[in-house]
Design a protein around this motif. Structure first.
Motif, mmCIF file in Angstrom:
data_model
loop_
_atom_site.group_PDB
_atom_site.id
_atom_site.type_symbol
_atom_site.label_atom_id
_atom_site.label_comp_id
_atom_site.label_asym_id
_atom_site.label_seq_id
_atom_site.Cartn_x
_atom_site.Cartn_y
_atom_site.Cartn_z
ATOM 1 N N ALA A 94 0.782 -1.390 0.110
ATOM 2 C CA ALA A 94 0.123 -0.262 0.087
ATOM 3 C C ALA A 94 1.013 1.142 0.021
ATOM 4 O O ALA A 94 0.505 2.194 -0.716
ATOM 5 N N ALA A 95 2.239 1.132 0.697
ATOM 6 C CA ALA A 95 3.065 2.454 0.609
ATOM 7 C C ALA A 95 3.535 2.625 -0.648
ATOM 8 O O ALA A 95 3.475 3.688 -1.129
ATOM 9 N N GLN A 96 3.685 1.454 -1.278
ATOM 10 C CA GLN A 96 4.374 1.611 -2.773
ATOM 11 C C GLN A 96 3.519 2.231 -3.494
ATOM 12 O O GLN A 96 3.402 2.906 -4.546
ATOM 13 N N ALA A 97 2.009 1.783 -3.510
ATOM 14 C CA ALA A 97 0.864 2.303 -4.464
ATOM 15 C C ALA A 97 0.759 3.857 -4.187
ATOM 16 O O ALA A 97 0.565 4.625 -4.898
ATOM 17 N N LEU A 98 1.026 4.277 -2.717
ATOM 18 C CA LEU A 98 0.629 5.564 -2.492
ATOM 19 C C LEU A 98 1.551 6.544 -2.939
ATOM 20 O O LEU A 98 1.427 7.754 -3.042
ATOM 21 N N LYS A 99 2.778 5.930 -3.120
ATOM 22 C CA LYS A 99 3.997 6.760 -3.702
ATOM 23 C C LYS A 99 3.663 7.595 -4.883
ATOM 24 O O LYS A 99 4.504 8.599 -5.302
ATOM 25 N N GLN A 100 2.646 6.848 -5.800
ATOM 26 C CA GLN A 100 2.226 7.398 -6.977
ATOM 27 C C GLN A 100 1.412 8.709 -6.725
ATOM 28 O O GLN A 100 1.582 9.684 -7.525
ATOM 29 N N ASP A 101 0.871 8.757 -5.703
ATOM 30 C CA ASP A 101 -0.126 9.696 -5.538
ATOM 31 C C ASP A 101 -0.353 9.719 -4.139
ATOM 32 O O ASP A 101 -1.277 9.065 -3.454
ATOM 33 N N GLU A 102 0.239 10.551 -3.189
ATOM 34 C CA GLU A 102 0.005 10.780 -1.919
ATOM 35 C C GLU A 102 -1.474 11.350 -1.168
ATOM 36 O O GLU A 102 -1.500 11.234 -0.051
ATOM 37 N N ALA A 103 -2.063 12.091 -2.196
ATOM 38 C CA ALA A 103 -3.253 12.358 -1.647
ATOM 39 C C ALA A 103 -4.179 11.253 -1.445
ATOM 40 O O ALA A 103 -4.299 10.160 -2.322
ATOM 41 N N LEU A 104 -4.995 11.319 -0.467
ATOM 42 C CA LEU A 104 -6.040 10.040 -0.116
ATOM 43 C C LEU A 104 -7.274 10.300 -0.726
ATOM 44 O O LEU A 104 -8.154 10.428 0.088
ATOM 45 N N SER A 105 -7.360 10.537 -2.314
ATOM 46 C CA SER A 105 -8.464 10.640 -2.715
ATOM 47 C C SER A 105 -9.138 9.259 -2.780
ATOM 48 O O SER A 105 -8.682 8.269 -2.473
ATOM 49 N N ALA A 106 -10.395 9.336 -3.511
ATOM 50 C CA ALA A 106 -11.056 8.193 -3.574
ATOM 51 C C ALA A 106 -10.301 7.048 -4.209
ATOM 52 O O ALA A 106 -10.276 5.741 -3.837
ATOM 53 N N ALA A 107 -9.803 7.471 -5.317
ATOM 54 C CA ALA A 107 -8.977 6.523 -6.018
ATOM 55 C C ALA A 107 -7.816 5.877 -5.332
ATOM 56 O O ALA A 107 -7.282 4.779 -5.295
ATOM 57 N N GLY A 108 -7.206 6.735 -4.491
ATOM 58 C CA GLY A 108 -6.097 6.706 -3.627
ATOM 59 C C GLY A 108 -6.600 5.414 -2.517
ATOM 60 O O GLY A 108 -5.879 4.593 -2.259
ATOM 61 N N GLN A 109 -7.756 5.721 -2.086
ATOM 62 C CA GLN A 109 -8.270 4.671 -0.974
ATOM 63 C C GLN A 109 -8.631 3.406 -1.455
ATOM 64 O O GLN A 109 -8.256 2.412 -0.911
ATOM 65 N N ALA A 110 -8.927 3.556 -2.709
ATOM 66 C CA ALA A 110 -9.302 2.142 -3.604
ATOM 67 C C ALA A 110 -7.783 1.473 -3.896
ATOM 68 O O ALA A 110 -7.711 -0.057 -3.656
ATOM 69 N N ALA A 111 -6.872 2.407 -4.172
ATOM 70 C CA ALA A 111 -5.618 1.739 -4.406
ATOM 71 C C ALA A 111 -4.916 0.781 -3.059
ATOM 72 O O ALA A 111 -4.251 -0.072 -3.199
ATOM 73 N N ILE A 112 -5.356 1.592 -2.034
ATOM 74 C CA ILE A 112 -4.465 1.028 -0.772
ATOM 75 C C ILE A 112 -5.461 -0.415 -0.463
ATOM 76 O O ILE A 112 -4.547 -1.221 -0.307
ATOM 77 N N VAL A 113 -6.648 -0.537 -0.945
ATOM 78 C CA VAL A 113 -7.358 -1.713 -0.536
ATOM 79 C C VAL A 113 -6.693 -2.833 -1.331
ATOM 80 O O VAL A 113 -6.420 -3.707 -1.397
ATOM 81 N N GLU A 114 -6.719 -2.297 -2.838
ATOM 82 C CA GLU A 114 -6.182 -3.244 -3.858
ATOM 83 C C GLU A 114 -4.759 -3.727 -3.605
ATOM 84 O O GLU A 114 -4.343 -5.021 -3.841
ATOM 85 N N ALA A 115 -3.946 -2.844 -3.099
ATOM 86 C CA ALA A 115 -2.680 -3.022 -2.699
ATOM 87 C C ALA A 115 -2.398 -4.163 -1.667
ATOM 88 O O ALA A 115 -1.430 -4.987 -1.692
#
Ligand SMILES: [Mg+2]
Length: 218
Positions: A94-115
């Protein structure tokens, strides 16, 4: 913005820890039916360690991805057992996924769950139907991806993620374990909810509560 986001993730870990500690005995009882009855204790210790570590940090100077990296290390140090490496890998991914975009947007939140799910999946080499935490995490991820693709609101997305995870965890009751200690029970594991799937739902609900704070309800 990123400082606020780091604080938000730290609050998320605090919420997870409170929820898991409150359900500690319940989770250990579930584990007692098919395993070694330690799931509640180990998960509670793991998230307490994450909180302990985060309280030592200056969150104003941290990125969200760094909060997740700290969580990964602290969880792994505290939990040597099977769930330790699984959630450590989940938080690292999840940390790696957020490095692309550190804003916790809805897409970022979905990326955390996916990662997180892909981390658990890779590390545990498991799949849906094994009667593990993945039976909650995989449906949660599918719901997150579907909500993101149709640009659902944050609160709608989390409502769907929680419903999917909850239904997935409940479905483990009618599964025969094929992995871990429970696999030795074979058919006798039928009729019991998997403790790892149950704790995943508490984690996901705490994530929902954090990300839907101050969000308009549907
Ligand atoms: Mg156990």
């Amino acid at each position: 913005m990123s400082a606020n986001a780091a604080r938000r993730l730290s609050r998320m870990f605090h919420r997870i820890s409170v929820a898991i500690s409150a359900e500690k005995d319940h989770l250990s009882d579930l584990d007692g039916a098919i395993g070694d009855a330690d799931h509640g204790i180990t998960m509670a210790l793991g998230f307490q360690a994450v909180n302990g570590e985060l309280t030592k940090r200056d969150l104003d100077q941290m990125l969200p991805s760094e909060v997740l990296s700290v969580a990964a290390s602290a969880f792994l140090d505290a939990v040597g057992a099977s769930t330790g490496p699984l959630y450590a890998t989940a938080f690292r991914k999840a940390a790696q996924a957020l490095k692309q975009d550190e804003a916790l947007s809805a897409a970022g939140q979905a990326a955390i769950v996916e990662a997180m799910t892909s981390g658990i999946r890779e590390r545990g080499k498991g799949q849906r139907g094994d009667k593990t935490m993945l039976d909650a995490w995989i449906p949660a991820t599918e719901a997150a991806a579907a909500a993101r693709d149709r640009q659902a609101s944050v609160s709608a997305m989390w409502a769907e993620i929680v419903d999917a995870a909850d239904a997935g965890a409940r479905s483990t009751r009618s599964m025969v374990a094929t992995r871990g200690r429970a696999a030795r029970l074979g058919e006798r594991s039928l009729g019991h909810i998997d403790p790892g799937a149950a704790s995943a739902v508490f984690i996901i609900k705490a994530m929902r509560d954090t990300f839907t704070e101050n969000e308009p309800a549907e």
